[in-house]
Design a protein around this motif. Structure first.
Motif, PDB file in Angstrom:
ATOM      1  N   PRO A  70     -31.150  -2.275 -37.998  1.00 24.69           N
ATOM      2  CA  PRO A  70     -30.172  -1.248 -38.376  1.00 24.69           C
ATOM      3  C   PRO A  70     -28.956  -1.880 -39.041  1.00 24.69           C
ATOM      4  O   PRO A  70     -28.728  -3.073 -38.925  1.00 24.69           O
ATOM      5  N   THR A  71     -28.190  -1.081 -39.738  1.00 19.37           N
ATOM      6  CA  THR A  71     -26.909  -1.525 -40.270  1.00 19.37           C
ATOM      7  C   THR A  71     -25.814  -0.721 -39.585  1.00 19.37           C
ATOM      8  O   THR A  71     -26.040   0.391 -39.115  1.00 19.37           O
ATOM      9  N   TYR A  72     -24.623  -1.285 -39.546  1.00 13.83           N
ATOM     10  CA  TYR A  72     -23.530  -0.720 -38.779  1.00 13.83           C
ATOM     11  C   TYR A  72     -22.288  -0.537 -39.635  1.00 13.83           C
ATOM     12  O   TYR A  72     -22.041  -1.294 -40.564  1.00 13.83           O
ATOM     13  N   ARG A  73     -21.489   0.456 -39.256  1.00 16.40           N
ATOM     14  CA  ARG A  73     -20.123   0.615 -39.745  1.00 16.40           C
ATOM     15  C   ARG A  73     -19.293   0.851 -38.494  1.00 16.40           C
ATOM     16  O   ARG A  73     -19.527   1.826 -37.767  1.00 16.40           O
ATOM     17  N   LEU A 102     -24.558   4.009 -37.150  1.00 16.44           N
ATOM     18  CA  LEU A 102     -25.675   3.087 -37.014  1.00 16.44           C
ATOM     19  C   LEU A 102     -26.823   3.669 -37.822  1.00 16.44           C
ATOM     20  O   LEU A 102     -27.340   4.730 -37.486  1.00 16.44           O
ATOM     21  N   TRP A 103     -27.169   3.003 -38.920  1.00 17.28           N
ATOM     22  CA  TRP A 103     -28.218   3.507 -39.804  1.00 17.28           C
ATOM     23  C   TRP A 103     -29.518   2.772 -39.543  1.00 17.28           C
ATOM     24  O   TRP A 103     -29.545   1.548 -39.481  1.00 17.28           O
ATOM     25  N   PHE A 134     -21.438   7.101 -33.177  1.00 19.81           N
ATOM     26  CA  PHE A 134     -21.034   6.820 -31.813  1.00 19.81           C
ATOM     27  C   PHE A 134     -19.528   6.649 -31.719  1.00 19.81           C
ATOM     28  O   PHE A 134     -18.839   6.318 -32.681  1.00 19.81           O
ATOM     29  N   GLU A 135     -19.048   6.923 -30.522  1.00 15.09           N
ATOM     30  CA  GLU A 135     -17.668   6.655 -30.133  1.00 15.09           C
ATOM     31  C   GLU A 135     -17.776   5.987 -28.775  1.00 15.09           C
ATOM     32  O   GLU A 135     -18.550   6.422 -27.919  1.00 15.09           O
ATOM     33  N   SER A 136     -17.049   4.906 -28.595  1.00 16.59           N
ATOM     34  CA  SER A 136     -17.109   4.232 -27.305  1.00 16.59           C
ATOM     35  C   SER A 136     -15.735   3.702 -26.922  1.00 16.59           C
ATOM     36  O   SER A 136     -14.826   3.613 -27.744  1.00 16.59           O
ATOM     37  N   LEU A 137     -15.638   3.352 -25.665  1.00 18.82           N
ATOM     38  CA  LEU A 137     -14.426   2.778 -25.104  1.00 18.82           C
ATOM     39  C   LEU A 137     -14.819   1.474 -24.437  1.00 18.82           C
ATOM     40  O   LEU A 137     -15.683   1.458 -23.562  1.00 18.82           O
TER      41      LEU A 137
END
Length: 162
Positions: free
Chosen positions: A6-9, A123-124, A133-136
């Motif tokens: 996958p690729t990420y931003r 996440l592609w 996604f959103e995370s802490l």
């Protein structure tokens, strides 16, 4: 890069401008557990006190120097959302070099700043499917000074690509 990677931003947000209430809930829990300390210890975190969050929790061990990260726990909802369980694996062994630096950027930020950070991104995967996604990411410390574990509460949403 092979099709299966996958690729990420990713974007880091130290202001903690949450869009999901579950992240606010976990941040409040972390604040209660740390009290007047910079951060709580892993031993302070009791899964029975937040059962509704458990499937979305990731615990990442901080090792080093040199700095390395290992997933100690990946919650069942996260595993289902991304399609694999990486519990027990080192991040530098499961993520390809082109993405690794981006993937661990929030962990490196937490280790350096010893404060929580919000992470948002995409996440592609192949065939133009992607996840938002959103995370802490929350620091934990055995000695009260050095981050030795990171508690993450993730939110993963499937969306269609443009």
């Amino acid at each position: 890069m092979p099709d299966h990677y996958p690729t990420y931003r990713l974007e880091l947000d130290p202001t903690l401008a949450f869009t999901h209430e579950s992240l606010v809930t976990v941040k409040r829990y972390w604040d209660r557990k740390r009290g007047d300390r910079p951060m709580p210890a892993r031993a302070d975190i009791d899964p029975l006190e937040m059962p509704e969050q458990l499937g979305w929790i990731i615990l990442t061990e901080v090792i080093g120097p040199p700095l390395r990260f290992r997933y100690r726990l990946v919650g069942s909802a996260v595993t289902a959302g991304i399609g694999r369980d990486s519990t027990g694996k080192y991040l530098d062994e499961i993520y390809p070099a082109p993405n690794y630096k981006d993937i661990v950027s929030s962990f490196c930020w937490v280790v350096s700043n010893r404060r929580p950070v919000r992470v948002v991104g995409d996440l592609w995967f192949t065939r133009r499917n992607w996840l938002y996604f959103e995370s802490l990411d929350l620091p934990l410390s055995q000695n009260g000074m050095d981050v030795n574990m990171i508690l993450t509460r993730a939110v993963i949403e499937k969306r269609k690509a443009d």
